[in-house]
Design a protein around this motif. Structure first.
Motif, PDB file in Angstrom:
ATOM      1  N   GLY A 236       0.816  -1.211   0.000  1.00 14.37           N
ATOM      2  CA  GLY A 236       0.000   0.000   0.000  1.00 14.37           C
ATOM      3  C   GLY A 236       0.848   1.258   0.000  1.00 14.37           C
ATOM      4  O   GLY A 236       0.557   2.219  -0.727  1.00 14.37           O
ATOM      5  N   GLU A 237       1.907   1.281   0.799  1.00 12.72           N
ATOM      6  CA  GLU A 237       2.797   2.436   0.817  1.00 12.72           C
ATOM      7  C   GLU A 237       3.434   2.657  -0.543  1.00 12.72           C
ATOM      8  O   GLU A 237       3.511   3.789  -1.043  1.00 12.72           O
ATOM      9  N   ALA A 238       3.933   1.581  -1.145  1.00 15.23           N
ATOM     10  CA  ALA A 238       4.599   1.691  -2.442  1.00 15.23           C
ATOM     11  C   ALA A 238       3.636   2.218  -3.506  1.00 15.23           C
ATOM     12  O   ALA A 238       4.000   3.071  -4.322  1.00 15.23           O
ATOM     13  N   LYS A 239       2.407   1.729  -3.491  1.00 14.43           N
ATOM     14  CA  LYS A 239       1.448   2.181  -4.495  1.00 14.43           C
ATOM     15  C   LYS A 239       1.014   3.620  -4.239  1.00 14.43           C
ATOM     16  O   LYS A 239       0.750   4.380  -5.190  1.00 14.43           O
ATOM     17  N   PHE A 240       0.951   4.027  -2.986  1.00 12.49           N
ATOM     18  CA  PHE A 240       0.665   5.427  -2.688  1.00 12.49           C
ATOM     19  C   PHE A 240       1.760   6.326  -3.252  1.00 12.49           C
ATOM     20  O   PHE A 240       1.478   7.335  -3.917  1.00 12.49           O
ATOM     21  N   VAL A 241       3.012   5.992  -2.996  1.00 15.10           N
ATOM     22  CA  VAL A 241       4.128   6.813  -3.480  1.00 15.10           C
ATOM     23  C   VAL A 241       4.159   6.813  -5.006  1.00 15.10           C
ATOM     24  O   VAL A 241       4.441   7.837  -5.639  1.00 15.10           O
ATOM     25  N   ARG A 242       3.862   5.672  -5.615  1.00 16.41           N
ATOM     26  CA  ARG A 242       3.817   5.616  -7.077  1.00 16.41           C
ATOM     27  C   ARG A 242       2.745   6.559  -7.608  1.00 16.41           C
ATOM     28  O   ARG A 242       2.970   7.304  -8.571  1.00 16.41           O
ATOM     29  N   ALA A 243       1.571   6.559  -6.989  1.00 17.02           N
ATOM     30  CA  ALA A 243       0.491   7.450  -7.417  1.00 17.02           C
ATOM     31  C   ALA A 243       0.884   8.912  -7.232  1.00 17.02           C
ATOM     32  O   ALA A 243       0.631   9.756  -8.108  1.00 17.02           O
ATOM     33  N   PHE A 244       1.489   9.228  -6.113  1.00 16.07           N
ATOM     34  CA  PHE A 244       1.943  10.588  -5.823  1.00 16.07           C
ATOM     35  C   PHE A 244       2.908  11.066  -6.907  1.00 16.07           C
ATOM     36  O   PHE A 244       2.815  12.196  -7.393  1.00 16.07           O
ATOM     37  N   THR A 245       3.819  10.201  -7.295  1.00 15.88           N
ATOM     38  CA  THR A 245       4.832  10.565  -8.284  1.00 15.88           C
ATOM     39  C   THR A 245       4.216  10.746  -9.666  1.00 15.88           C
ATOM     40  O   THR A 245       4.531  11.716 -10.373  1.00 15.88           O
ATOM     41  N   TYR A 246       3.334   9.846 -10.049  1.00 17.20           N
ATOM     42  CA  TYR A 246       2.693   9.979 -11.352  1.00 17.20           C
ATOM     43  C   TYR A 246       1.821  11.222 -11.437  1.00 17.20           C
ATOM     44  O   TYR A 246       1.667  11.804 -12.519  1.00 17.20           O
ATOM     45  N   PHE A 247       1.271  11.646 -10.317  1.00 16.70           N
ATOM     46  CA  PHE A 247       0.479  12.881 -10.321  1.00 16.70           C
ATOM     47  C   PHE A 247       1.310  14.042 -10.857  1.00 16.70           C
ATOM     48  O   PHE A 247       0.835  14.847 -11.669  1.00 16.70           O
ATOM     49  N   TYR A 248       2.547  14.152 -10.397  1.00 15.10           N
ATOM     50  CA  TYR A 248       3.395  15.258 -10.859  1.00 15.10           C
ATOM     51  C   TYR A 248       3.889  15.044 -12.276  1.00 15.10           C
ATOM     52  O   TYR A 248       4.007  16.006 -13.060  1.00 15.10           O
ATOM     53  N   LEU A 249       4.158  13.835 -12.652  1.00 17.20           N
ATOM     54  CA  LEU A 249       4.596  13.579 -14.024  1.00 17.20           C
ATOM     55  C   LEU A 249       3.528  13.993 -15.040  1.00 17.20           C
ATOM     56  O   LEU A 249       3.835  14.661 -16.037  1.00 17.20           O
ATOM     57  N   VAL A 250       2.274  13.601 -14.812  1.00 21.64           N
ATOM     58  CA  VAL A 250       1.243  13.952 -15.799  1.00 21.64           C
ATOM     59  C   VAL A 250       0.965  15.445 -15.805  1.00 21.64           C
ATOM     60  O   VAL A 250       0.615  16.011 -16.850  1.00 21.64           O
ATOM     61  N   ASN A 251       1.133  16.105 -14.682  1.00 21.08           N
ATOM     62  CA  ASN A 251       0.874  17.538 -14.645  1.00 21.08           C
ATOM     63  C   ASN A 251       2.022  18.363 -15.209  1.00 21.08           C
ATOM     64  O   ASN A 251       1.817  19.511 -15.615  1.00 21.08           O
ATOM     65  N   TYR A 252       3.200  17.792 -15.255  1.00 24.17           N
ATOM     66  CA  TYR A 252       4.335  18.482 -15.866  1.00 24.17           C
ATOM     67  C   TYR A 252       4.510  18.132 -17.342  1.00 24.17           C
ATOM     68  O   TYR A 252       4.937  18.980 -18.133  1.00 24.17           O
ATOM     69  N   PHE A 253       4.203  16.904 -17.715  1.00 25.86           N
ATOM     70  CA  PHE A 253       4.513  16.445 -19.065  1.00 25.86           C
ATOM     71  C   PHE A 253       3.305  15.994 -19.873  1.00 25.86           C
ATOM     72  O   PHE A 253       3.436  15.739 -21.069  1.00 25.86           O
ATOM     73  N   GLY A 254       2.143  15.845 -19.267  1.00 27.80           N
ATOM     74  CA  GLY A 254       0.987  15.329 -19.992  1.00 27.80           C
ATOM     75  C   GLY A 254       1.044  13.817 -20.060  1.00 27.80           C
ATOM     76  O   GLY A 254       1.193  13.139 -19.038  1.00 27.80           O
ATOM     77  N   ASP A 255       0.926  13.256 -21.257  1.00 25.41           N
ATOM     78  CA  ASP A 255       1.019  11.807 -21.434  1.00 25.41           C
ATOM     79  C   ASP A 255       2.438  11.346 -21.105  1.00 25.41           C
ATOM     80  O   ASP A 255       3.423  11.912 -21.598  1.00 25.41           O
ATOM     81  N   VAL A 256       2.537  10.308 -20.264  1.00 28.57           N
ATOM     82  CA  VAL A 256       3.850   9.766 -19.885  1.00 28.57           C
ATOM     83  C   VAL A 256       3.775   8.243 -19.879  1.00 28.57           C
ATOM     84  O   VAL A 256       2.690   7.679 -19.706  1.00 28.57           O
ATOM     85  N   PRO A 257       4.896   7.568 -20.061  1.00 29.55           N
ATOM     86  CA  PRO A 257       4.862   6.100 -19.989  1.00 29.55           C
ATOM     87  C   PRO A 257       4.389   5.635 -18.616  1.00 29.55           C
ATOM     88  O   PRO A 257       4.906   6.084 -17.590  1.00 29.55           O
ATOM     89  N   LEU A 258       3.407   4.768 -18.599  1.00 33.24           N
ATOM     90  CA  LEU A 258       2.886   4.220 -17.349  1.00 33.24           C
ATOM     91  C   LEU A 258       3.647   2.936 -17.049  1.00 33.24           C
ATOM     92  O   LEU A 258       3.281   1.849 -17.506  1.00 33.24           O
ATOM     93  N   VAL A 259       4.709   3.070 -16.286  1.00 34.95           N
ATOM     94  CA  VAL A 259       5.593   1.949 -15.970  1.00 34.95           C
ATOM     95  C   VAL A 259       5.138   1.317 -14.661  1.00 34.95           C
ATOM     96  O   VAL A 259       5.156   1.971 -13.615  1.00 34.95           O
ATOM     97  N   LEU A 260       4.756   0.059 -14.703  1.00 37.65           N
ATOM     98  CA  LEU A 260       4.257  -0.637 -13.522  1.00 37.65           C
ATOM     99  C   LEU A 260       5.074  -1.882 -13.222  1.00 37.65           C
ATOM    100  O   LEU A 260       4.637  -2.738 -12.458  1.00 37.65           O
ATOM    101  N   THR A 261       6.273  -1.958 -13.777  1.00 39.18           N
ATOM    102  CA  THR A 261       7.128  -3.124 -13.588  1.00 39.18           C
ATOM    103  C   THR A 261       8.583  -2.696 -13.667  1.00 39.18           C
ATOM    104  O   THR A 261       8.908  -1.620 -14.203  1.00 39.18           O
ATOM    105  N   ILE A 262       9.478  -3.543 -13.142  1.00 37.30           N
ATOM    106  CA  ILE A 262      10.911  -3.297 -13.302  1.00 37.30           C
ATOM    107  C   ILE A 262      11.486  -4.186 -14.390  1.00 37.30           C
ATOM    108  O   ILE A 262      12.704  -4.234 -14.575  1.00 37.30           O
TER     109      ILE A 262
END
Length: 496
Positions: free
Chosen positions: A157-183
């Motif tokens: 849950g913590e990891a997914k929260f931080v991932r969501a937090f980070t993607y929030f800023y990526l989409v607001n700065y760059f628009g469409d961005v690669p949605l990476v959900l794996t390593i």
């Protein structure tokens, strides 16, 4: 999205968790080893906690302790969003016009080659995402019986929260961005940009999972608010719903945090808002206090406060637009803004105003000293402002509810109540003004607000420094050329 990050992230997560001495003590993180396999990292609750703590350490300090004094200008999560959002909007300006990176943001003259800022935001954000993906996949792959189900659930849950937090800023700065959900490098090497709406859907899904998995209290941080809980996920959902114009759900989520008065409350004194003991804090990051230069300062405070507090020149100063936005008697100007009088030449005096929300910086920090502030990621005042904006736009509560929430924020600022006779449009204007004054120099709120409400072009194009206006296309930053070079499936934002 560098391949080498994928190969090493599991090792980095654990090792970074040991950089921060107090964090290691708090979480009882085991000593690092030179080589660790994914199975070993997620073999016990303690080791998995170490990996998650490493993600937070990386967010606030970066990869190497020797560079942590530059964290605010190198990491999206330690101050870079504040600086870039502030200069792209009408909050901050660099006092050194020779610093090209921020000059082009200030003047709205970004090209794909004249500033490294987009690449810095992009790379630091995706490093965080790789870290969270490593946690999620490592936990899922672990078969260790000594790794408890409760820890698996919470840390995922913590990891997914931080991932969501980070993607929030990526989409607001760059628009469409690669949605990476794996390593998995084979899946990420040639990823194209994912539509912004799809990224938002993933953000909401991650936050709902985090809501269900995280505890309601802050037990994972020994009651310090340095690990997100259920209400941190709820607060971020409130913000996301507001950005998606889902005013009903934004109200429900914001109210869910506001109504938890046992845990949260507006700090009566503005100087207590950013403290480690703040009841207003929803989520904070804890910096070290043992670095020889940073000492007990938050990276953002270290950067924004001048080296000589009242006689030096701040690296970034507040614009006249922001300074003049404060009403007479606004305690936020008294407590959260400071000034310096700098004499560069005989007979020439310059007065600079600078953010003073973090009151420890280069001039007054102390090695090993008491930490007077943690880095604020999210706080309660934003929830009142979200609920007010949602109500002003037809959400539950209507204009009277919006005015009531705005007056809670204004009361703490020492200002008179707004009258009940305001029209709906006047309430919307009042919301924008309160957000400008309450959330200034925090996480680029002003820039994102102007963009999402469709007012950026009009407001920013009228600013002298940004004329002639190069175009609204610069409201999204360019995709880093280095990323497009490595991955030809990535496309550039229009007109760059």
């Amino acid at each position: 999205m560098r391949p080498q990050n994928i190969k090493t992230i599991l090792f980095c997560c654990l090792l970074l968790g040991t950089v921060h001495t107090s964090c290691r003590k708090l979480l009882e993180i085991p000593d690092p080893t030179n080589t660790i396999s994914p199975g070993q990292v997620f073999n016990t609750d303690k080791q998995a906690n170490s990996a998650m703590a490493g993600v937070y350490t990386r967010m606030i300090h970066g990869d190497q302790a020797v560079f942590i004094t530059d964290a605010a200008s190198k990491l999206f999560s330690a101050g870079l969003v504040t600086i870039t959002g502030g200069t792209s909007a009408d909050e901050l300006y660099s006092t050194n016009s020779g610093v090209a990176d921020y000059y082009y943001l200030l003047t709205n003259k970004i090209t794909v080659t004249n500033t490294t800022v987009p690449e810095t935001i992009w790379s630091s954000a995706y490093q965080t995402i790789y870290g969270t993906n490593a946690i999620v996949e490592g936990i899922a792959a672990s078969t260790a019986t000594s790794f408890s189900d409760s820890a698996r659930s919470v840390l995922t849950g913590e990891a997914k929260f931080v991932r969501a937090f980070t993607y929030f800023y990526l989409v607001n700065y760059f628009g469409d961005v690669p949605l990476v959900l794996t390593i998995d490098f084979n899946q990420t090497i040639n990823m194209s940009r994912t539509p912004q709406q799809r990224v938002y859907e993933q953000i909401v899904a991650d936050l709902k999972e985090a809501q269900a998995a995280l505890p309601e209290n802050y037990i994972n941080g020994n009651n310090s608010r340095i690990r997100p809980n259920k209400f941190a996920a709820t607060a971020l959902l409130a913000r996301v719903y507001l950005y998606l114009n889902d005013y009903t759900n934004a109200t429900i989520a914001a109210s869910g945090v506001i109504n938890n008065t046992a845990l949260y409350g507006m700090e009566p004194l503005l100087n207590d808002v950013f403290s480690p003991a703040s009841r207003e804090a929803i989520w904070q990051l804890q910096p070290t206090n043992n670095h020889n230069e940073l000492r007990n300062a938050v990276p953002e405070g270290y950067l924004l406060l001048p080296a000589e507090l009242h006689t030096g020149t701040p690296t970034f100063a507040l614009t006249n637009t922001l300074v003049h936005a404060f009403e007479k008697g606004d305690l936020r100007f008294r407590d959260w803004v400071d000034s310096t009088v700098n004499t560069d030449l005989p007979g020439q005096t310059n007065v600079f105003y600078f953010p003073f929300k973090y009151q420890t910086g280069r001039s007054n920090s102390e090695l090993g000293g008491t930490q007077t502030a943690y880095y604020m990621m999210m706080r309660l005042a934003e929830m009142y402002l979200i609920r007010a904006e949602a109500a002003a736009n037809g959400g539950p509560g209507g204009t009277s509810g919006a005015i009531a929430d705005l007056n809670i924020v204004r009361k703490r600022a020492g200002l008179q109540k707004l009258p009940e006779t305001l029209t709906p449009n006047e309430v919307k204007t009042a919301v924008a003004k309160e957000r400008q004054k309450e959330l200034f120099a925090e996480w680029g709120h002003r820039w994102l607000d102007l963009k999402r409400t469709g007012k950026a072009g009009t407001v920013l194009s009228a600013i002298t420094n940004k004329q002639p206006w190069a175009g609204d296309y610069q409201l999204l930053y360019p995709i880093p050329v280095s990323e497009i070079t490595r991955n030809h499936f990535l496309t550039q934002n229009p007109m760059y």
